[in-house]
Design a protein around this motif. Structure first.
Motif, short mmCIF file in Angstrom:
data_model
loop_
_atom_site.label_atom_id
_atom_site.label_comp_id
_atom_site.label_asym_id
_atom_site.label_seq_id
_atom_site.Cartn_x
_atom_site.Cartn_y
_atom_site.Cartn_z
N SER A 98 -0.22 6.10 8.19
CA SER A 98 1.12 6.66 8.40
C SER A 98 1.99 5.47 8.82
CB SER A 98 1.08 7.69 9.53
OG SER A 98 0.76 7.02 10.75
N PRO A 99 3.31 5.64 8.88
CA PRO A 99 4.15 4.52 9.35
C PRO A 99 3.69 3.99 10.71
CG PRO A 99 5.51 6.23 8.36
CD PRO A 99 4.12 6.78 8.41
N LYS A 100 3.35 4.91 11.63
CA LYS A 100 2.93 4.48 12.97
C LYS A 100 1.61 3.69 12.89
CE LYS A 100 1.69 6.63 17.41
NZ LYS A 100 0.24 6.75 17.33
N GLU A 101 0.69 4.18 12.07
CA GLU A 101 -0.62 3.50 11.95
C GLU A 101 -0.48 2.13 11.28
OE1 GLU A 101 -3.06 7.72 11.79
OE2 GLU A 101 -2.35 6.78 9.95
N LEU A 102 0.53 2.03 10.40
CA LEU A 102 0.76 0.74 9.76
C LEU A 102 1.28 -0.27 10.79
CD1 LEU A 102 0.46 -0.44 6.97
CD2 LEU A 102 2.78 0.27 6.44
N LYS A 103 2.15 0.19 11.66
CA LYS A 103 2.65 -0.71 12.73
C LYS A 103 1.49 -1.11 13.64
CE LYS A 103 7.30 1.19 12.75
NZ LYS A 103 8.15 2.22 13.31
N GLU A 104 0.57 -0.18 13.88
CA GLU A 104 -0.59 -0.52 14.73
C GLU A 104 -1.47 -1.56 14.04
OE1 GLU A 104 -0.71 3.89 16.84
OE2 GLU A 104 -2.25 3.38 15.37
N LEU A 105 -1.59 -1.46 12.72
CA LEU A 105 -2.38 -2.47 11.99
C LEU A 105 -1.75 -3.85 12.16
CD1 LEU A 105 -4.58 -3.22 9.79
CD2 LEU A 105 -2.74 -2.95 8.12
N ILE A 106 -0.44 -3.92 12.00
CA ILE A 106 0.24 -5.22 12.13
C ILE A 106 0.02 -5.80 13.53
CG2 ILE A 106 2.49 -6.39 12.05
CD1 ILE A 106 3.37 -4.15 10.07
N ALA A 107 0.04 -4.91 14.52
CA ALA A 107 -0.14 -5.38 15.91
C ALA A 107 -1.55 -5.95 16.13
CB ALA A 107 0.13 -4.22 16.86
N GLN A 108 -2.48 -5.61 15.25
CA GLN A 108 -3.86 -6.13 15.38
C GLN A 108 -3.93 -7.61 15.03
OE1 GLN A 108 -6.41 -4.30 16.30
NE2 GLN A 108 -6.17 -2.20 15.61
N ILE A 132 9.69 0.41 7.79
CA ILE A 132 8.50 1.25 7.95
C ILE A 132 8.99 2.50 8.66
CG2 ILE A 132 6.18 1.45 8.90
CD1 ILE A 132 6.03 -1.56 9.06
N ASP A 133 9.20 3.57 7.91
CA ASP A 133 9.75 4.77 8.52
C ASP A 133 9.15 5.99 7.84
OD1 ASP A 133 10.87 4.83 6.03
OD2 ASP A 133 12.83 4.13 6.70
N ASN A 134 9.73 7.13 8.11
CA ASN A 134 9.13 8.36 7.61
C ASN A 134 9.41 8.66 6.15
OD1 ASN A 134 7.83 8.74 9.93
ND2 ASN A 134 9.36 10.10 10.83
N GLU A 135 9.84 7.65 5.41
CA GLU A 135 9.99 7.88 3.96
C GLU A 135 8.65 7.82 3.26
OE1 GLU A 135 12.87 5.46 2.01
OE2 GLU A 135 14.29 5.79 3.64
N TYR A 136 7.63 7.35 3.95
CA TYR A 136 6.27 7.23 3.37
C TYR A 136 6.33 6.45 2.07
CZ TYR A 136 5.34 10.42 7.07
OH TYR A 136 5.26 10.96 8.29
N GLY A 137 5.56 6.88 1.08
CA GLY A 137 5.60 6.21 -0.22
C GLY A 137 5.03 4.80 -0.16
N ASP A 138 5.41 4.02 -1.15
CA ASP A 138 4.86 2.67 -1.31
C ASP A 138 5.62 1.67 -0.45
OD1 ASP A 138 3.26 3.66 -3.39
OD2 ASP A 138 4.91 3.41 -4.80
N ILE A 139 4.89 0.74 0.08
CA ILE A 139 5.54 -0.29 0.89
C ILE A 139 4.83 -1.62 0.70
CG2 ILE A 139 4.20 0.09 3.03
CD1 ILE A 139 7.06 -0.14 4.45
N ILE A 140 5.61 -2.69 0.72
CA ILE A 140 5.02 -4.04 0.73
C ILE A 140 5.44 -4.70 2.02
CG2 ILE A 140 4.89 -6.29 -0.41
CD1 ILE A 140 5.65 -4.85 -3.00
N LEU A 141 4.47 -5.04 2.84
CA LEU A 141 4.75 -5.73 4.10
C LEU A 141 4.83 -7.22 3.82
CD1 LEU A 141 2.03 -4.03 6.34
CD2 LEU A 141 4.44 -3.35 6.09
N LEU A 187 0.83 -1.21 0.00
CA LEU A 187 0.00 0.00 0.00
C LEU A 187 0.86 1.26 0.00
CD1 LEU A 187 0.14 1.04 3.16
CD2 LEU A 187 -1.65 -0.61 3.49
N HIS A 188 0.19 2.35 -0.29
CA HIS A 188 0.85 3.65 -0.31
C HIS A 188 0.60 4.33 1.05
CE1 HIS A 188 2.68 7.00 -2.46
NE2 HIS A 188 1.91 7.75 -1.69
N MET A 189 1.66 4.70 1.74
CA MET A 189 1.48 5.34 3.05
C MET A 189 1.18 6.83 2.89
SD MET A 189 4.17 3.64 5.67
CE MET A 189 5.64 3.71 4.66
N SER A 190 0.47 7.37 3.89
CA SER A 190 0.05 8.78 3.82
C SER A 190 0.92 9.64 4.73
CB SER A 190 -1.40 8.92 4.28
OG SER A 190 -2.22 8.05 3.56
N ASP A 191 1.22 10.84 4.23
CA ASP A 191 1.96 11.82 5.02
C ASP A 191 0.99 12.97 5.30
OD1 ASP A 191 3.57 13.77 6.05
OD2 ASP A 191 5.12 13.63 4.49
#
Ligand SMILES: C[S@@+](CC[C@H](N)C(=O)[O-])C[C@H]1O[C@@H](n2cnc3c(N)ncnc32)[C@H](O)[C@@H]1O
Length: 285
Positions: free
Chosen positions: A235-245, A267-276, A168-172
């Protein structure tokens, strides 16, 4: 409603244009969607195979693959062609019909059904080597409750040691600029130009307005279709929270939309696209 996008350039000849606005047009025409995303399919297919060899110990054997929100079935087809056992579902009946038909016409095996990412039921008890959901599709789940249900269902569908891949694409939230992407697909006398705009993400509602304008050109005729929708923001933080779910999953790597096995990221403040790359934990002995 998002702000109006900049007007697109005028066609060189006089064309008859029909503008359609709907919340579903983008996916009600699976062929156009399929044409626009076709260029990515080979890369994603190789990535799925490679990442399973690296993190799920699958070697070169056929994979059992589940694709929630499989759309037009482009990845179902390419993986099935390579001998993998594919299952996929989508909420949109046009996409499901298109995906089923493409497998049938090409003599390929695969199961495709109508279902939703956060409530799906599997037609099989056998778990999957890999469950994948790319190109920000997970962001269609616009509430926290739906996202939590979906990631847990995806985790439950994977075998212990199997993978769940979410791209997904992370939001800044600090970025006030519009995002814009343009894609072009061509097939047998048809040309589809897809313009996609993303607008300012809202930290409070966790929503990001999106718009796609498709220009579909055949000979002298042009048809224009607009689709508006909201994505859930991460955001990077919200993505980490999703994984913790999903406590059944552990994060083993992150990549980006270049689908290169050799380049990882965090998962950091570079935002942009990421594949977990998430792996289902093995049960404790
Ligand atoms: C960007 S497409 C991705 C399709 C496919 N996975 C691919 O990579 O080509 C998004 C798809 O998600 C489907 N979709 C959106 N919300 C959904 C939901 N809650 N459950 C199942 N499918 C959904 C849409 O119908 C559409 O086909």
């Amino acid at each position: 409603m998002p702000p109006r996008p900049p007007s697109s350039s005028s066609p060189s000849r006089q064309r008859s244009a029909v503008a359609l606005t709907s919340s579903t047009a983008w996916y009600d025409t699976p062929l156009y969607y399929d044409m626009v995303y076709a260029d990515y399919t080979a890369m994603e297919t190789r990535f799925i195979e490679g990442i399973c060899r690296r993190h799920a110990g699958t070697g070169r054997r056929p994979l059992r693959v589940l694709e929630p929100a499989c759309g037009s079935g482009r990845l179902l087809e390419s993986l099935s062609r390579r001998g993998h056992h594919v299952h996929g579902f989508d909420l949109n009946r046009h996409q499901v019909a298109f995906a089923r038909d493409r497998l049938r016409r090409k003599g390929l095996k695969g199961r495709v059904w109508i279902d939703s990412m956060d409530r799906f039921k599997l037609p099989t008890e056998r778990p999957f080597d890999v469950v994948h959901c790319f190109v920000s599709t997970f962001k269609y789940l616009t509430t926290g409750a739906a996202a939590k249900r979906a990631i847990r269902l995806m985790a439950a569908a994977a075998r212990p040691g199997g993978l769940v891949l979410i791209g997904l694409h992370m939001s800044d939230y600090r970025d006030r600029r519009e995002g814009y992407e343009r894609w072009i697909g061509r097939r047998r006398g048809l040309k589809v130009i897809s313009h996609t705009w993303s607008y300012r993400p809202d930290r409070r509602t966790r929503l990001e307005p999106m718009k796609t304008r498709m220009r579909i050109l055949r000979g002298d005729q042009v048809r224009v279709e607009d689709t508006h929708w909201n994505f859930r923001t991460y955001s990077p933080k919200e993505l980490k929270e999703l994984i913790a779910q999903a406590p059944a999953l552990e994060l083993v790597a992150c990549h980006d939309f270049r689908y290169e096995l050799h380049s990882t990221r965090r998962i950091d403040n570079e935002y942009g696209d990421i594949i977990l790359v998430l792996r289902r934990k093995q049960p404790r002995p």
